[in-house]
Write an enzyme that holds these catalytic residues in place. Structure first.
Site, short mmCIF file in Angstrom:
data_model
loop_
_atom_site.label_atom_id
_atom_site.label_comp_id
_atom_site.label_asym_id
_atom_site.label_seq_id
_atom_site.Cartn_x
_atom_site.Cartn_y
_atom_site.Cartn_z
CD GLU A 14 -3.60 8.15 6.85
OE1 GLU A 14 -3.71 7.93 5.61
OE2 GLU A 14 -2.51 8.37 7.41
CD GLU B 106 -0.11 4.23 5.00
OE1 GLU B 106 0.69 4.50 4.08
OE2 GLU B 106 -1.34 4.41 4.92
#
Length: 355
Positions: A243, A132
C-alpha cells in the site's frame, strides 16, 4: 516541473530493472456504500485498472484482504471468478484481526481451489496472512483507534495454519507473507513473524507521518526512511510494497495536505520510481471505505480516465505509458485535418495563379 529519480529508493529495493514485478491496486470486499461487491463489480474494477489512460505499465494485479465473500461465512469471494475473467494476478489476503481462528478463510480458499482449479491457482502470486494486525495493537495503533489487532505469537500460528492447509495443493509453493506498517516491522518484538514469512508486505504513507515533516516536498525522504527501515528489519527477505499513495481530498495531517496536485506529485516522485522495479499495489484505484475522510482513488466511478495524468516523467525509468488509443486517434485526426488544410491552401493558390 522536473522530477529526479530518487536513486536511494531504487537501490534499497535491490532489484534489477529487468526483474519481473507485479503492478496493481488494492481491492476491498465492499463498495463505497458498504454493500458486498459482486462478480460484476470486481470485473468492472479489474477491467478499469488495465485500461487506465496513460498508465505507466499494465496494472493487472489485485491485492485482496480476504478470501470470503462479504456477508457470508465461508463462501469464496467473487473477486476470484472476476480475476479469471479479466486475467488479473492475485495477491490473496486472509483477514486475521478480531478472531481466534482463520478456519473460515481457509475453507473459502480450499473451496476456490477445487471449484476453479488451475484457472484460479495460476493467477495467485502470493498470500498475505493478515493486514496491519501488529500495528493495531501498537501504541500508535491504539492512539489512532485502529481497531482490534493480533500479536506476533498469534500471527505466527496463523501463518503456520496457512502453510499446513496449502500442503499438497497447487498453491503449496506460493510465497506466504504478512502485510503491516513499517513501524511494526521495525519493532524487534515482532521478529518471530519476520522469521516465519517468505516476504514482508509494507504499507508506506508519508501523508500520515506527521512527526517527520510530512509536507509533500519531503515525501520522498519520509518514504525512503520507512522503506529502508523495513528493508533493514527484513534482512535478505523480499519486501513488497502493498500500500502507498497520497489522498486527493481530505483533512490536513500534520504538514500534509490532500490535494489533486499533491497526489499527482506523489505519483511522479514515488510511484514512477518503483513501478516496474518491485511488486507494488497502489492505494487505490477507487475509494471504497466511506469511513475514511481521506480519499485516495485514482479514478472516480471507475472511469478509465483518471483524475490526473498517470504518465511518468521521461527520466523516471518507469514503464512506458499504455492505453493511448484515444491519443493516437486524436493525433491521426489532427494530421488529417492539417493535410486537408494544406491541400485547400495549395488549390486556392493554384486557381488564383491561373486566373
Amino acid at each position: 516541473m522536473r522530477f529526479a529519480v530518487p536513486l536511494a529508493v531504487v537501490a534499497s529495493l535491490g532489484l534489477a530493472l529487468a526483474d519481473q514485478s507485479f503492478l496493481g491496486f488494492n481491492s476491498g470486499a465492499t463498495t463505497d456504500s458498504k454493500k458486498p461487491k459482486k462478480q460484476a463489480d470486481f470485473e468492472k474494477e479489474f477491467d478499469t485498472a488495465q485500461k487506465l489512460r496513460y498508465s505507466p505499465g499494465l496494472f493487472n494485479s489485485v491485492r485482496l484482504y480476504t478470501n470470503i465473500q462479504a456477508e457470508t461465512t465461508d463462501t469464496p469471494i467473487e473477486a476470484f471468478p472476476a480475476a479469471i475473467k479479466t486475467n488479473s494476478k492475485l495477491l490473496l489476503g486472509i483477514w486475521c484481526s478480531g478472531t481466534t481462528s482463520i478456519k473460515n478463510e481457509l475453507t473459502a480458499l480450499s473451496t476456490a481451489i477445487t471449484k476453479y482449479g488451475s484457472n484460479f491457482t495460476n493467477l495467485v502470486v502470493g498470500i498475505s496472512v493478515g493486514s496491519e494486525d501488529m500495528y493495531r495493537i501498537s501504541d500508535s495503533g491504539i492512539k489512532n483507534k485502529a481497531g482490534v489487532g493480533q500479536g506476533p505469537t498469534t500471527m505466527v500460528k496463523f501463518i503456520k495454519d496457512v502453510r499446513a492447509s496449502l500442503k499438497g495443493t497447487p498453491l503449496s509453493n506460493i510465497p506466504v507473507g504478512h502485510v503491516d506498517t513499517w513501524t511494526a516491522w521495525a519493532n524487534k518484538s515482532n521478529k518471530a513473524v519476520i522469521d516465519e514469512v517468505d516476504f514482508l508486505g509494507t504499507n508506506l504513507f508519508p501523508y500520515y507521518e506527521d512527526d517527520k515533516g510530512n509536507d509533500i516536498s519531503n515525501a520522498t525522504s519520509v518514504f525512503e526512511y520507512a522503506l529502508n527501515s523495513t528493508k533493514s528489519a527484513a534482512g535478505k527477505k523480499p519486501v513488497w510494497i502493498t500500500e502507498t499513495g497520497w489522498p486527493l481530498t481530505g483533512p490536513d495531517f500534520g504538514q500534509a495536505k490532500a490535494t489533486l496536485d499533491n497526489a499527482r506529485t506523489y505519483w511522479n516522485t514515488i510511484g514512477c520510481t518503483i513501478f516496474g522495479r518491485v511488486n507494488v499495489w497502489w492505494y487505490e484505484l477507487h475509494d471504497s471505505n466511506p469511513d475514511n475522510a481521506a480519499k485516495f482513488g485514482v479514478t472516480k466511478d471507475l472511469s478509465t480516465t483518471p483524475q490526473f495524468n498517470l504518465s511518468c516523467p521521461a527520466n523516471s525509468g518507469a514503464p512506458a505509458s499504455i492505453n493511448l488509443q484515444d491519443t493516437k486517434k486524436s493525433a491521426g485526426s489532427i494530421a488529417t485535418v492539417s493535410f486537408m488544410s494544406i491541400a485547400v491552401m495549395c488549390l486556392t493558390w493554384l486557381f488564383s495563379a491561373v486566373a
